[in-house]
Design a protein around this motif. Structure first.
Motif, PDB file in Angstrom:
ATOM      1  N   MET A 170       1.810  -2.013   2.117  1.00 28.08           N
ATOM      2  CA  MET A 170       0.921  -1.922   3.269  1.00 28.08           C
ATOM      3  C   MET A 170       1.742  -1.968   4.550  1.00 28.08           C
ATOM      4  SD  MET A 170      -0.807  -5.730   3.404  1.00 28.08           S
ATOM      5  CE  MET A 170      -1.535  -5.398   5.010  1.00 28.08           C
ATOM      6  N   VAL A 171       1.133  -1.523   5.638  1.00 24.45           N
ATOM      7  CA  VAL A 171       1.799  -1.501   6.936  1.00 24.45           C
ATOM      8  C   VAL A 171       1.249  -2.632   7.794  1.00 24.45           C
ATOM      9  CG1 VAL A 171       2.282  -0.170   9.017  1.00 24.45           C
ATOM     10  CG2 VAL A 171       2.093   0.997   6.805  1.00 24.45           C
ATOM     11  N   ASP A 172       2.132  -3.481   8.262  1.00 20.34           N
ATOM     12  CA  ASP A 172       1.747  -4.545   9.190  1.00 20.34           C
ATOM     13  C   ASP A 172       1.494  -3.896  10.545  1.00 20.34           C
ATOM     14  OD1 ASP A 172       1.573  -6.662  10.974  1.00 20.34           O
ATOM     15  OD2 ASP A 172       3.066  -7.861   9.939  1.00 20.34           O
ATOM     16  N   GLN A 173       0.227  -3.806  10.922  1.00 17.87           N
ATOM     17  CA  GLN A 173      -0.133  -3.097  12.137  1.00 17.87           C
ATOM     18  C   GLN A 173       0.417  -3.757  13.407  1.00 17.87           C
ATOM     19  OE1 GLN A 173      -2.367  -0.026  12.071  1.00 17.87           O
ATOM     20  NE2 GLN A 173      -1.213  -0.246  10.170  1.00 17.87           N
ATOM     21  N   SER A 174       0.710  -5.035  13.327  1.00 18.47           N
ATOM     22  CA  SER A 174       1.239  -5.721  14.505  1.00 18.47           C
ATOM     23  C   SER A 174       2.701  -5.365  14.762  1.00 18.47           C
ATOM     24  CB  SER A 174       1.098  -7.239  14.348  1.00 18.47           C
ATOM     25  OG  SER A 174       1.896  -7.723  13.283  1.00 18.47           O
ATOM     26  N   ASP A 175       3.382  -4.816  13.744  1.00 17.26           N
ATOM     27  CA  ASP A 175       4.788  -4.442  13.885  1.00 17.26           C
ATOM     28  C   ASP A 175       5.002  -2.938  14.017  1.00 17.26           C
ATOM     29  OD1 ASP A 175       5.886  -7.000  13.834  1.00 17.26           O
ATOM     30  OD2 ASP A 175       5.970  -7.054  11.652  1.00 17.26           O
ATOM     31  N   GLU A 177       5.276   0.801  15.020  1.00 12.79           N
ATOM     32  CA  GLU A 177       5.434   1.458  16.316  1.00 12.79           C
ATOM     33  C   GLU A 177       5.058   2.938  16.266  1.00 12.79           C
ATOM     34  OE1 GLU A 177       9.465   0.603  17.410  1.00 12.79           O
ATOM     35  OE2 GLU A 177       8.955  -1.413  18.142  1.00 12.79           O
ATOM     36  N   GLY A 178       4.569   3.385  15.113  1.00 12.07           N
ATOM     37  CA  GLY A 178       4.121   4.770  14.997  1.00 12.07           C
ATOM     38  C   GLY A 178       5.222   5.804  15.118  1.00 12.07           C
ATOM     39  N   CYS A 179       6.432   5.459  14.652  1.00 12.82           N
ATOM     40  CA  CYS A 179       7.571   6.376  14.811  1.00 12.82           C
ATOM     41  C   CYS A 179       7.521   7.540  13.817  1.00 12.82           C
ATOM     42  CB  CYS A 179       8.890   5.631  14.673  1.00 12.82           C
ATOM     43  SG  CYS A 179       9.244   5.049  12.998  1.00 12.82           S
ATOM     44  N   GLY A 180       6.848   7.357  12.692  1.00 13.38           N
ATOM     45  CA  GLY A 180       6.704   8.424  11.703  1.00 13.38           C
ATOM     46  C   GLY A 180       7.768   8.485  10.634  1.00 13.38           C
ATOM     47  N   ALA A 181       8.744   7.568  10.677  1.00 12.86           N
ATOM     48  CA  ALA A 181       9.833   7.598   9.689  1.00 12.86           C
ATOM     49  C   ALA A 181       9.301   7.415   8.271  1.00 12.86           C
ATOM     50  CB  ALA A 181      10.869   6.530  10.003  1.00 12.86           C
ATOM     51  N   ILE A 191       0.914   8.254   3.214  1.00 12.65           N
ATOM     52  CA  ILE A 191       0.899   7.627   4.534  1.00 12.65           C
ATOM     53  C   ILE A 191       0.312   8.587   5.566  1.00 12.65           C
ATOM     54  CG2 ILE A 191       2.303   6.560   6.344  1.00 12.65           C
ATOM     55  CD1 ILE A 191       4.333   5.781   4.229  1.00 12.65           C
ATOM     56  N   SER A 192      -0.615   8.066   6.354  1.00  9.90           N
ATOM     57  CA  SER A 192      -1.265   8.866   7.391  1.00  9.90           C
ATOM     58  C   SER A 192      -1.403   8.041   8.659  1.00  9.90           C
ATOM     59  CB  SER A 192      -2.644   9.331   6.908  1.00  9.90           C
ATOM     60  OG  SER A 192      -3.466   8.207   6.620  1.00  9.90           O
ATOM     61  N   TRP A 193      -1.827   8.700   9.744  1.00 12.63           N
ATOM     62  CA  TRP A 193      -2.057   7.988  11.002  1.00 12.63           C
ATOM     63  C   TRP A 193      -3.483   7.465  11.053  1.00 12.63           C
ATOM     64  CZ3 TRP A 193       2.497   7.265  12.462  1.00 12.63           C
ATOM     65  CH2 TRP A 193       3.455   8.265  12.543  1.00 12.63           C
ATOM     66  N   ASN A 194      -3.679   6.262  11.586  1.00 13.25           N
ATOM     67  CA  ASN A 194      -5.028   5.760  11.796  1.00 13.25           C
ATOM     68  C   ASN A 194      -5.472   6.070  13.224  1.00 13.25           C
ATOM     69  OD1 ASN A 194      -3.803   3.826  13.459  1.00 13.25           O
ATOM     70  ND2 ASN A 194      -3.879   2.215  11.907  1.00 13.25           N
ATOM     71  N   ASP A 195      -6.635   5.601  13.601  1.00 13.28           N
ATOM     72  CA  ASP A 195      -7.178   5.911  14.921  1.00 13.28           C
ATOM     73  C   ASP A 195      -6.349   5.335  16.057  1.00 13.28           C
ATOM     74  OD1 ASP A 195      -9.223   7.280  13.719  1.00 13.28           O
ATOM     75  OD2 ASP A 195     -10.655   5.607  13.803  1.00 13.28           O
ATOM     76  N   SER A 196      -5.506   4.356  15.743  1.00  9.60           N
ATOM     77  CA  SER A 196      -4.648   3.751  16.764  1.00  9.60           C
ATOM     78  C   SER A 196      -3.291   4.438  16.857  1.00  9.60           C
ATOM     79  CB  SER A 196      -4.442   2.260  16.453  1.00  9.60           C
ATOM     80  OG  SER A 196      -5.682   1.557  16.452  1.00  9.60           O
ATOM     81  N   GLY A 197      -3.086   5.478  16.056  1.00 10.84           N
ATOM     82  CA  GLY A 197      -1.810   6.187  16.064  1.00 10.84           C
ATOM     83  C   GLY A 197      -0.722   5.464  15.299  1.00 10.84           C
ATOM     84  N   LEU A 198      -1.126   4.559  14.410  1.00  7.29           N
ATOM     85  CA  LEU A 198      -0.169   3.805  13.613  1.00  7.29           C
ATOM     86  C   LEU A 198      -0.275   4.228  12.152  1.00  7.29           C
ATOM     87  CD1 LEU A 198      -0.730   0.272  15.193  1.00  7.29           C
ATOM     88  CD2 LEU A 198       0.982   1.989  15.820  1.00  7.29           C
ATOM     89  N   ALA A 199       0.739   3.886  11.374  1.00  7.14           N
ATOM     90  CA  ALA A 199       0.775   4.302   9.973  1.00  7.14           C
ATOM     91  C   ALA A 199      -0.117   3.434   9.091  1.00  7.14           C
ATOM     92  CB  ALA A 199       2.214   4.255   9.462  1.00  7.14           C
ATOM     93  N   GLU A 200      -0.735   4.071   8.115  1.00  5.24           N
ATOM     94  CA  GLU A 200      -1.506   3.370   7.091  1.00  5.24           C
ATOM     95  C   GLU A 200      -1.179   3.982   5.738  1.00  5.24           C
ATOM     96  OE1 GLU A 200      -5.685   3.203   7.739  1.00  5.24           O
ATOM     97  OE2 GLU A 200      -5.552   1.598   9.230  1.00  5.24           O
TER      98      GLU A 200
END
Length: 224
Positions: A170-175, A177-181, A191-200
């Protein structure tokens, strides 16, 4: 209980210092902690960090009592300024702090759970480092508490392997940064982007190969 809370409330860390530049930017906050310590209101102060350069700088930081650095046998999540860091560099920085009389307790011995299958090796590595005084590990059940106690009492077999069948990436959303690596590295397109532009990470698509975790620059991907 009140006496206990009073004791722990007098120890403060400058949290998640992201390199020397960040430490300099937060110099006023450090000065405030230092002044409160001098007045007797705070008993001990320090920093927590994933960055080698910040840990190294702490060895010369005025009034620093403790550092809380990230280190593990795989070197996962270690940074050095804007670049990746190595476990060897962090170990050297830890020793510098210890040599200055600064207490060291480490985090992420299991790399956010990603290397927990090598439970004994992970703890053997961190506890053997010169200058390390304590290791903080996460425990989510009584069995995990018992296992940790057994290890530190010297009663856990070297062949011990924890049951990871129910754990997931899982991705810790608090850490994050949405870099896409991680998204670029995922071979399962889980892995995809969520509505906040972060990875899920999709539980249905993830095959738990673990390829995504080492490429994350901020160690946002955990195995829980």
């Amino acid at each position: 209980m009140n006496a206990f809370l009073s004791l722990i409330s007098r120890r403060f860390l400058l949290h998640e210092v992201r390199g020397v530049a960040d430490l300099h930017e937060r110099s006023e906050a450090w000065r405030a902690l230092r002044d409160k310590k001098a007045s007797g209101l705070i008993r001990a102060i320090g920093i927590s960090t994933h960055h080698v350069d910040a840990c190294r700088a702490a060895s010369n930081l005025d009034s620093c009592d403790v550092v809380f650095p990230l280190i593990n046998k795989a070197g996962m999540g270690i940074r050095n300024g804007e670049n990746p860091g190595t476990r060897e560099d962090m170990a050297e920085a830890i020793k510098l702090c210890s040599d200055q009389g600064i207490g060291v307790f480490t985090m992420k011995a299991f790399g956010g759970g990603n290397i927990i299958e090598d439970y004994v090796e992970c703890l053997d590595y961190v506890t053997s480092l010169d200058g390390v005084d304590a290791v903080m590990i996460g425990m989510g059940s009584l069995d995990e508490v018992d296992t940790a106690v057994s290890y530190f009492e010297g009663n856990l077999g070297s062949d011990y392997r924890p049951d990871i069948s129910k754990k997931r990436m899982m991705v810790d959303q608090s850490d994050c940064e949405g870099c896409g690596a991680c998204k670029a590295r995922c071979v399962s397109e889980a892995i995809s982007w969520n509505d906040s532009g972060l990875a899920e990470i999709s539980v249905e698509k993830c095959v738990r190969c673990g390829y995504c975790a080492p490429v994350c620059p901020v160690r946002a991907i955990v195995f829980l």
